[in-house]
Each structure stands twice: as C-alpha cells, then as structure tokens.
Design a protein around this motif. Structure first.
Motif, PDB file in Angstrom:
ATOM      1  N   ASN A   1     -46.189 -55.680  68.541  1.00 24.22           N
ATOM      2  CA  ASN A   1     -46.649 -55.827  67.164  1.00 24.22           C
ATOM      3  C   ASN A   1     -46.107 -57.107  66.540  1.00 24.22           C
ATOM      4  OD1 ASN A   1     -48.072 -53.433  67.206  1.00 24.22           O
ATOM      5  ND2 ASN A   1     -46.300 -52.219  66.594  1.00 24.22           N
ATOM      6  N   ALA A   2     -44.979 -57.580  67.078  1.00 24.46           N
ATOM      7  CA  ALA A   2     -44.412 -58.819  66.562  1.00 24.46           C
ATOM      8  C   ALA A   2     -45.372 -59.987  66.772  1.00 24.46           C
ATOM      9  CB  ALA A   2     -43.072 -59.109  67.248  1.00 24.46           C
TER      10      ALA A   2
ATOM     11  N   GLU B   1     -56.668 -60.507  65.965  1.00 22.67           N
ATOM     12  CA  GLU B   1     -56.002 -60.939  64.739  1.00 22.67           C
ATOM     13  C   GLU B   1     -56.259 -62.422  64.493  1.00 22.67           C
ATOM     14  OE1 GLU B   1     -54.330 -60.525  61.286  1.00 22.67           O
ATOM     15  OE2 GLU B   1     -54.472 -58.821  62.673  1.00 22.67           O
TER      16      GLU B   1
ATOM     17  N   GLU C   1     -40.825 -62.258  60.500  1.00 25.74           N
ATOM     18  CA  GLU C   1     -41.027 -62.633  59.102  1.00 25.74           C
ATOM     19  C   GLU C   1     -40.002 -63.660  58.619  1.00 25.74           C
ATOM     20  OE1 GLU C   1     -41.019 -58.842  57.230  1.00 25.74           O
ATOM     21  OE2 GLU C   1     -43.189 -58.528  57.516  1.00 25.74           O
TER      22      GLU C   1
ATOM     23  N   ARG D   1     -50.589 -63.425  61.922  1.00 22.05           N
ATOM     24  CA  ARG D   1     -50.920 -63.284  60.498  1.00 22.05           C
ATOM     25  C   ARG D   1     -50.223 -64.333  59.631  1.00 22.05           C
ATOM     26  NH1 ARG D   1     -50.306 -56.707  60.106  1.00 22.05           N
ATOM     27  NH2 ARG D   1     -52.129 -56.195  61.361  1.00 22.05           N
ATOM     28  N   MET D   2     -49.114 -64.858  60.131  1.00 23.03           N
ATOM     29  CA  MET D   2     -48.348 -65.832  59.360  1.00 23.03           C
ATOM     30  C   MET D   2     -48.787 -67.266  59.647  1.00 23.03           C
ATOM     31  SD  MET D   2     -44.578 -64.085  59.756  1.00 23.03           S
ATOM     32  CE  MET D   2     -43.756 -65.355  58.794  1.00 23.03           C
TER      33      MET D   2
ATOM     34  N   ILE E   1     -40.517 -56.850  63.595  1.00 24.36           N
ATOM     35  CA  ILE E   1     -41.368 -57.439  62.558  1.00 24.36           C
ATOM     36  C   ILE E   1     -40.519 -58.263  61.596  1.00 24.36           C
ATOM     37  CG2 ILE E   1     -42.904 -56.935  60.632  1.00 24.36           C
ATOM     38  CD1 ILE E   1     -44.149 -56.375  63.326  1.00 24.36           C
ATOM     39  N   GLN E   2     -39.322 -57.764  61.281  1.00 24.00           N
ATOM     40  CA  GLN E   2     -38.438 -58.482  60.375  1.00 24.00           C
ATOM     41  C   GLN E   2     -38.005 -59.813  60.975  1.00 24.00           C
ATOM     42  OE1 GLN E   2     -38.126 -55.268  61.195  1.00 24.00           O
ATOM     43  NE2 GLN E   2     -38.798 -54.359  59.239  1.00 24.00           N
TER      44      GLN E   2
ATOM     45  N   ARG F   1     -48.012 -59.833  64.141  1.00 25.31           N
ATOM     46  CA  ARG F   1     -47.471 -60.267  62.848  1.00 25.31           C
ATOM     47  C   ARG F   1     -47.322 -61.778  62.812  1.00 25.31           C
ATOM     48  NH1 ARG F   1     -47.396 -61.324  58.585  1.00 25.31           N
ATOM     49  NH2 ARG F   1     -45.966 -60.838  56.878  1.00 25.31           N
TER      50      ARG F   1
END
Length: 871
Positions: free
Chosen positions: A459-460, A489, A440, A466-467, A436-437, A463
């Motif tokens: 999950n990446a 998502e 991000e 979402r961005m 995830i990091q 994520r």
C-alpha cells in the motif's frame, strides 16, 4: 449507486455485497453479461432466482426465469426446479431410483433420492453413480445403522465416498457396530476412524494385543484415556510386554504415573527412541545430570534440560557440554546476567551468542555487540534491545548488513532522522518495509518514484503514487509497475488521453485495461475499442462508458456481434426506441430483450397478443404486473399457452374464478367443434375463431377439399397451415394455393407438393431475396414428413443467412437443425459466431454422439456471422 458498485467495484466481496441488495432485473442481467468472475456470476444467479420467487418453486416463477433470461445457467436451474415438481407425484421407490440413476442433473437426483424411503434400495444405489456427490447423498438418506455399517465394512479405500464414510462414523453410537467396523472393514482408514469412537477398554485391549496392523495398534493407544484405572493398567502392561518399540514409545507419551517404571525404561529399554521418550517424561531431578552427560543418547540429550531445576547444573551444561543443541536449550533457561553477558561476547558459537544476547539488557554490552560481533544475526538481535537513538541511527546508516540496518531503522523514532535514513536506504537500492506514514514524510518526487516501483508491492507504493504530480513520472510508473493497483493509481492521475489509450492496448492486465477504459473521455477511442479485436469484456465496458442513447439505439440494431447488441439493448432506456425494437426487430431474441426496459404495460399486452414468437409473447406476459391485465389475457388471448400461464400467474385468487369459468366454456366449444360435421362452420372457425384451440380443432375435423383450399389460401396461422397442407393431395387444388395463398411459405410448400417446382428450384430462386429465403425454410417446416430433397437447399440457405447475419429466422434454423441436421450443418452453426446457433449445434452434437472442443477450429468454417453484411 448500488448498481454502479455491483457492476464496477474492483473488489469481488464489495460487488457481492451490493448484488445482495439489487432488486432491478435489468442490472442483474447486465452483471451476468459483463462480469466474468465465477464467484460473482453465481452470486448474481442466486439473487436473480431469489427475486423470481424460486425459493419455493412454482410454475409461474419457473417460467419467469426460463423466458426472462438469456443466461443458460438460469434457464437450466429453472428447468431443474420444474422437474423436481414433477417428482412430487412419483411414489414408486424403484421408479425414483431409475430416475436418479439416469438423470445428469444433481438437483433432480437429490430430489429423487429424498423421496426414497426403502433402505435396501438406497443401499444398492450407493456407489452406482458416476458423480460421487450423488453416492454421498444416497448414503446419507439411509437411517438404518446396520445397513450403514455393512456399507462401511465392504467399502475399500478406493470407494467413491470413502471420505464421507469416515465422517459418518461419528454418528454411529452402537459400540458393537463400531467394534465390528474396527475389526472387519476393508479400509484401514475406516478401521482407524472407528477406533476413535470406541469407548470399551476390553475391545481396545484385544486389538492392541492381537491386531496384525501396527498403525491400528498405535491408534488405539492414542485414544486410551489415562484417567481410568483399567486403561492405566493396560498402558503399564503394554510398556513392559509389547515387542513393538513405537507402541512402547506411544504408551510412555501418555504420561505414565509410575516413576520407577519410567526410570527402568529410560535405562534398560533396548530401543534408543524409547529410552529418550522415557527420559523426557521424568519429572524428578536426581541423577538427571548423569543421564544427560553419560547415559542419554546424544540425539535426545537436550530433552531433559527442559525439566532440570538445578541452576548450577544448567550453567555447567551451558558452558561445558559438547552438544550444541543441549547448550542452546540450557542457555534459554539461564537467568544469571553475568554469565549471559559473558556468553554473548565470548562464546564461539553464534547460535549461543544470539540466544544470550536476547536475554540481556545492559546497553553497554549490547552496543559493543551491535558494533563488533561478526554475525549479522547476533548484531540484529542486539539491536532489538537497544534504546539509544544516536547509536541506532549510526547502525542504521553504517552497518554492512541490510537486515541489521533495517532492524535499527525501524527503531529510530526521530521523524527527521528516520526520513533521512529511509531515503538513503531507498537510494541505495534497498527495499525497507515502509508504512504509509513513512511515505507521507517523503517530499522528493524521485524518491517517491522509487518507492512506487519497488519489487515488493504494498500500500505504501500506491500512497507514493498519489503524492506524485509529475505527469512524466506517473507515465513511467504506469509503464513499468508490475503491481496493477500501482498502475491503476498512476492512470487515475494521468491526463494524456493518448497515453491512457495506449495503456489499454499494450497492458496485459485485464484490471488495468478495464480501468483505462473508464478513464477515456472521447467517443472515438471508445468506439475504436468496441470495433477492435480486444475481448468482449473490454467491448462491453466501453459500451457502458459511452452511454449515449442514440449510439445505443444504433448498436442495438446494427451491431454484428450478438452479445454487444444485447448489451446495448440492456443499457437502453429510451422507451420509444425500445418499443420500436420490440415491434420491428427481426430477431426474436432482441425483441424479447427489449421488453425488459419497457414500462408501458398496455404495450406489453399488445406484444403478448401480436408477436410471432412464443418466447417473446411469454416474456411480455411475465413482465406484466397489473393483475387485471393478466386476468384479461387469461380470458381473451388467442394463444392457449398464454391463457394457461396467465391463469397460473394469478395463483389462487379472486380473479381466477372468472378465468376458470371462461376456460370451461372454451373447452366445451372445442369439443363441439371436434364433433361438428358442417364444412362451412368448420371453415369459418378455422379462419376466424377467437382462440387457437378452436381453429386447430376445426381444421383437424375439416375434410371438404374446397374448404381446405380456402383455409390454405387465407389463413396466416402456421399451425393451421401445417394441418391443411397434410390434407391437400389434389394437384389442381395445390396449384390454386401455390398461386394465391397469403403466406409465401404456404405458396412454396404447395408448389413443391404439387410438383410445380422442386426444392432446388425454390431455394435457388430466392438466394438473393433474404425474406423469401427465410420463408423457403419455413415452407420445409410446414411438412410433417422429412423432405430429403430439401437438404442441400437448407444447408445453402443456412450458410447464406449466416453470412448476411440475418436473425429473422433463427428459430426456424434451430428447428431445421433438429430434423435435417448433419455434422456439416452443425459445424456451420457452431463456428459461425451466433450464440443461439452455437448452442443449438452443441445440443445436436450431444444428442447425436459428437463432441465439439472448446476452441473448435478443425471442422467446417464455411461461414462467419455477418461476414457478407453491408453493416
């Protein structure tokens, strides 16, 4: 909040946890209707039953579930519990055994078996059931170990409860019985299991030396304890004397303490595997190198290396031995850094180089290997111990092998460098493992797009979505992603309602379709889904999403699909609409369902007293919580079954004393009517008595023709009319009834019995009048004897009512099927689309030796439910 989670959460575990805290029967009913997960379905049923107080079954609790629920499995569970209560009064073990053998319900079988104490009867039942679980339950009721042992001995490997017999042996502690099973059982597996619980070495010795079954002998050796001297002696004897090499090998593996014996076996045994096993067990160093290089078979030469303590010998073996596996084992034990470094760069075998690299930490050597070694496995191993960030970054960017690059990338700690390399990797079409990091840190929306559409879901990817704010990229992700959490998502951020609607119709994932419905805001697309050809889950979710009271009222009365109509009723909270439906809806099932949401208990009392359906009356009674109202019904209600059930619901309380006294008075007057001879009194009671049992007792005792005619004309109580019709034979009297009876069905019945009109005439005259057609069916039911001539009219009337979607006579149609049904009528009911009729057809087929397939299409399909309706 709990209801919303229980209905809508994506996780079964979360929904299950929420269901355990839900107390609202309406919510549980919705979950049963809407959720198609077997796991959630069972959890909801369990909670439903728990709330109804069925953990300790009682007749009112049972009745509450039977009458309350439209869910078959709940009603069946309640009926089983009722049957279990009946079993408490049966003590004859033979009768209990007969019940157990003849019942198709596991709970009833188990309840019957639980009450049988005769050990021989229980033994005779083991293996007699078609369902193996019942055989297991019968077996576990046996407490006599001798009887259990005989069953085990005589059971073959094909026994229905073979696996359970294996588990049962741990509960037998009698060594004689275990020895008998070990020696005599027909099943080798049972013999082996018995061996594991034998403690007597002498028995083991006998079987090891003489049993013809090799696996039995081997298993005994496995179980021998080398802590006992007699067992150790036995092991020595077997190692030297038995002709079975596998048995000798097993004995050696028990860590024989005699070094001389092990040495002798390692050199002299005729079997190579036995020699290797003996060599493995040796713990001393003398002459071990000689055995490795000269005497030990090639296939087991690596084994002694694990015990070799001489480092010089280890180094010599690591460099010179011709056997790769031996060398690898030796290198794993090396400690000399110079030799390890030399092997890591010069050895021809990449396997040796990789092991050596893993044991060195010289950064210069590791750097050279990471850049120069031809094997990607060796380079990747070198990277694991490298620390220089510059070198790691260079390898991550330039190495020809993706695995090596990924290993280096994972060790780059500088966030800017890491992100740069990560982006390059993604742009090259690779699939690095992303955290995830990692995601991000990425700012480029196109890179995030690639991450979201990785073949390997994670999950990446979610994520990354979402961005992303770009609606075009989000739509492309929703269309292309094969991982439904990513698709969902993306949908959560898409604003285009037309696109979301398209996703609903085009996507094959039920999860995606469900979410798409939740994202639709307009009434029009939701209504389109409800009236589309999509599945019932989609329709129900759309219906719940709408939530508009006016629409729910319209759907609860106007929808052709019974399940959607029921869902609409369950979602409806408008008290006036629910009351109107409970009073006026022609379908007893819908009237009953509407009662669940009604809060006015005075209204429920009125339904108990006035509804024409016994099911509706019973449901209304169950829903009343005011004990004073229940007591009043137990005393004053017209219907006998309501009074009895109300009394039962009161339980053993102060209110019951008055009820019981009242019941005694009712029973006394009932007996008086059965002795009464005055026609006037009997006629008056048959028409106007306060209770149904008085009316029935009066009409059963009434034989005066004039009085019978008056009752036939004026009564509206069908049970009374049925008795009167059977007693009227005079044509003139029947014609009077046919012309003036208040109840149309009685008029039709009198016309037919008098000969004024045939059944064919009656049905043909009413096909265009739905209400009269239903009363023609009711007229048939008024006759005790089968009306053969009515059969064709019944079938055509049933088809007509199916095509109209007329639920006003569902109860009569179900009764008609049981008496007048044939294969054709059953097929009509089964295929028409009305669930109550389909269930009735299934029951009829089962009782008459027919089987409907799950997707039955080859039989009659003459009428679809509501196909000719104007709705």
């Amino acid at each position: 909040m709990l209801a919303d989670i229980a209905l809508n959460d994506k996780s079964e575990e979360v929904r299950d946890a929420a269901i355990l805290k839900v107390n609202d029967l309406n919510v549980l009913a919705q979950i049963i209707v809407l959720d198609k997960s077997d796991f959630i379905h069972q959890a909801t049923i369990n909670r439903f039953v728990q709330i109804q107080g069925l953990q300790e079954p009682s007749q009112p609790g049972i009745k509450r579930v039977v009458d309350h629920s439209s869910e078959d499995s709940i009603r069946e569970l309640a009926n089983v519990l009722n049957a279990k209560m009946v079993l408490k009064n049966i003590n004859d073990p033979n009768e209990l055994a007969k019940i157990a053998l003849n019942s198709n319900d596991i709970m009833i079988v188990e309840s019957a078996l639980l009450r049988i104490s005769d050990q021989n009867i229980l033994a005779s039942l083991v293996g007699s059931f078609g369902y193996h679980g019942n055989n297991i339950y019968a077996f576990w009721q046996i407490t006599d170990d001798n009887i259990k042992a005989n069953i085990i001995i005589n059971a073959s490997k094909d026994s229905k409860i073979h696996s359970e017999l294996l588990r049962s042996l741990e509960r037998i502690h009698d060594q004689k019985l275990l020895a008998k099973i070990a020696s005599e059982s027909k099943s080798r597996a049972l013999r082996l299991q018995a061996i594991r619980y034998l403690k007597d070495p002498s028995v083991a010795n006998e079987i090891i030396l003489h049993d013809p079954d090799r696996s039995i002998r081997l298993d005994y050796v496995r179980e021998l304890s080398d802590n006992q001297k007699e067992c150790q002696d036995l092991l020595y004897a077997i190692a030297l004397s038995t002709a079975d090499p596998e048995l000798r090998k097993f004995v050696i593996s028990k860590h024989l303490a005699d070094i001389a014996l092990l040495t002798k076996l390692s050199v002299q045994d005729k079997n190579e595997a036995v020699r290797g096993e003996a060599l493995k067990e040796l713990k001393y160093q003398e002459s071990l190198h000689k055995k490795i290089t000269e005497e030990t078979p090639r296939s087991v030469r690596h084994i002694p290396i694990r015990f070799l303590g001489d480092m010089y010998l280890l180094e010599k073996i690591a460099v010179e031995n011709e056997n790769l596996q031996v060398r690898m084992t030796a290198v794993e034990r090396l400690k000399d850094k110079t030799l390890l470094a030399d092997l890591s760069t010069r050895d021809k075998a990449w396997e040796i180089r990789k092991i050596a690299v893993g044991k060195i930490y010289d950064q210069n050597v590791l750097t050279k290997i990471a850049f120069d070694d031809k094997s990607p496995d060796v380079r990747a191993e070198a990277v694991k111990n490298l620390h220089d960030q510059r070198i790691l970054s260079k390898i991550a960017a330039e190495d020809a092998n993706e695995t090596v690059r990924r290993e280096a990338l994972n060790k780059v700690s500088d966030p800017i460098v890491h992100q740069t390399l990560l982006v390059k990797s993604i742009l090259n079409g690779e699939s690095p493992d992303l955290s995830i990091q990692d995601v991000e840190r990425i700012e480029d929306k196109h890179i995030l797009f690639k991450v979201a559409l990785k073949d390997k879901p994670s999950n990446a990817g979610v994520r990354a979505v979402r961005m992303i704010e770009d609606q075009g990229l989000l739509k492309e992700i929703a269309l292309k992603s094969k991982y439904f959490p990513v698709t969902i998502e993306a949908l959560s951020q898409i604003k285009d309602q037309f696109f979301i609607e398209k996703m609903f119709y085009d996507n094959k994932s039920q999860e995606v379709r469900n979410y798409a419905i939740g994202q639709l805001n307009g009434l029009k697309p939701l209504l389109k889904i409800i009236f589309s050809e999509k599945g019932k889950i989609d329709k129900n979710i759309a219906l719940m999403k709408i939530g508009n009271p006016e629409i729910l009222v319209a759907f609860s009365t106007g929808m052709k699909d019974p399940l959607l109509r029921e869902t609409s009723i369950l979602l409806l909270n408008d008290q006036e609409a629910l009351k109107s439906m409970a009073e006026n809806n022609p379908s007893a099932a819908n009237r009953k369902l509407s009662l669940y949401g009604i809060q006015d208990e005075d209204f429920l009392v009125s339904r108990v007293n006035n509804d024409t359906s016994a099911i509706v009356r019973g449901t209304a009674l169950i829903l009343i919580n005011d004990r004073k109202k229940t007591q009043s019904l137990a005393i004053n209600c017209f219907y006998d079954f309501v009074r009895r059930d109300a009394l039962y619901l009161l339980g053993d309380s102060a209110e019951t004393a008055v009820v019981k006294e009242n019941n005694e008075s009712i029973n006394n007057f009932t007996e008086q009517l059965r002795q009464e001879s005055n026609p006037s009194i009997l006629m008056e009671q048959a028409l106007n008595a306060k209770f149904d049992v008085w009316r029935l007792a009066a009409v059963e005792n009434l034989n005066d023709p004039a009085s019978l005619v008056k009752v036939a004309i004026e009564s509206v109580f069908l049970d009374v009319l049925r008795i009167v019709l059977a007693k009227l034979d005079d044509k003139e009297n029947l014609l009077k009834v046919a012309n003036t009876a208040k109840v149309n069905s009685m008029r039709f019945a009198a016309e037919q019995k008098s000969g004024k009109r045939s059944w064919s005439d009656i049905f043909n005259a009413n096909y265009d009048h739905p209400r009269d057609l239903g009363e023609a069916l009711e007229a048939v039911i008024l006759f005790d004897e089968i009306q053969i001539e009515a059969k064709e009219g019944i079938q055509q009337a049933s088809l007509s009512m199916i095509r109209r979607g007329d639920e006003s006579r569902i109860e009569e149609m179900v009764v008609i099927l049981s008496s007048y049904g044939d294969k054709t009528l059953a097929e009509d009911f089964y295929n028409c689309g009305q669930p109550d009729l389909k269930k009735a057809a299934g029951a009829w087929a089962s009782a008459n030796g027919f089987i409907f397939q799950q997707d039955f299409t080859s039989g009659s399909a003459r009428a679809g439910w509501g196909s000719h309706s104007n709705q």
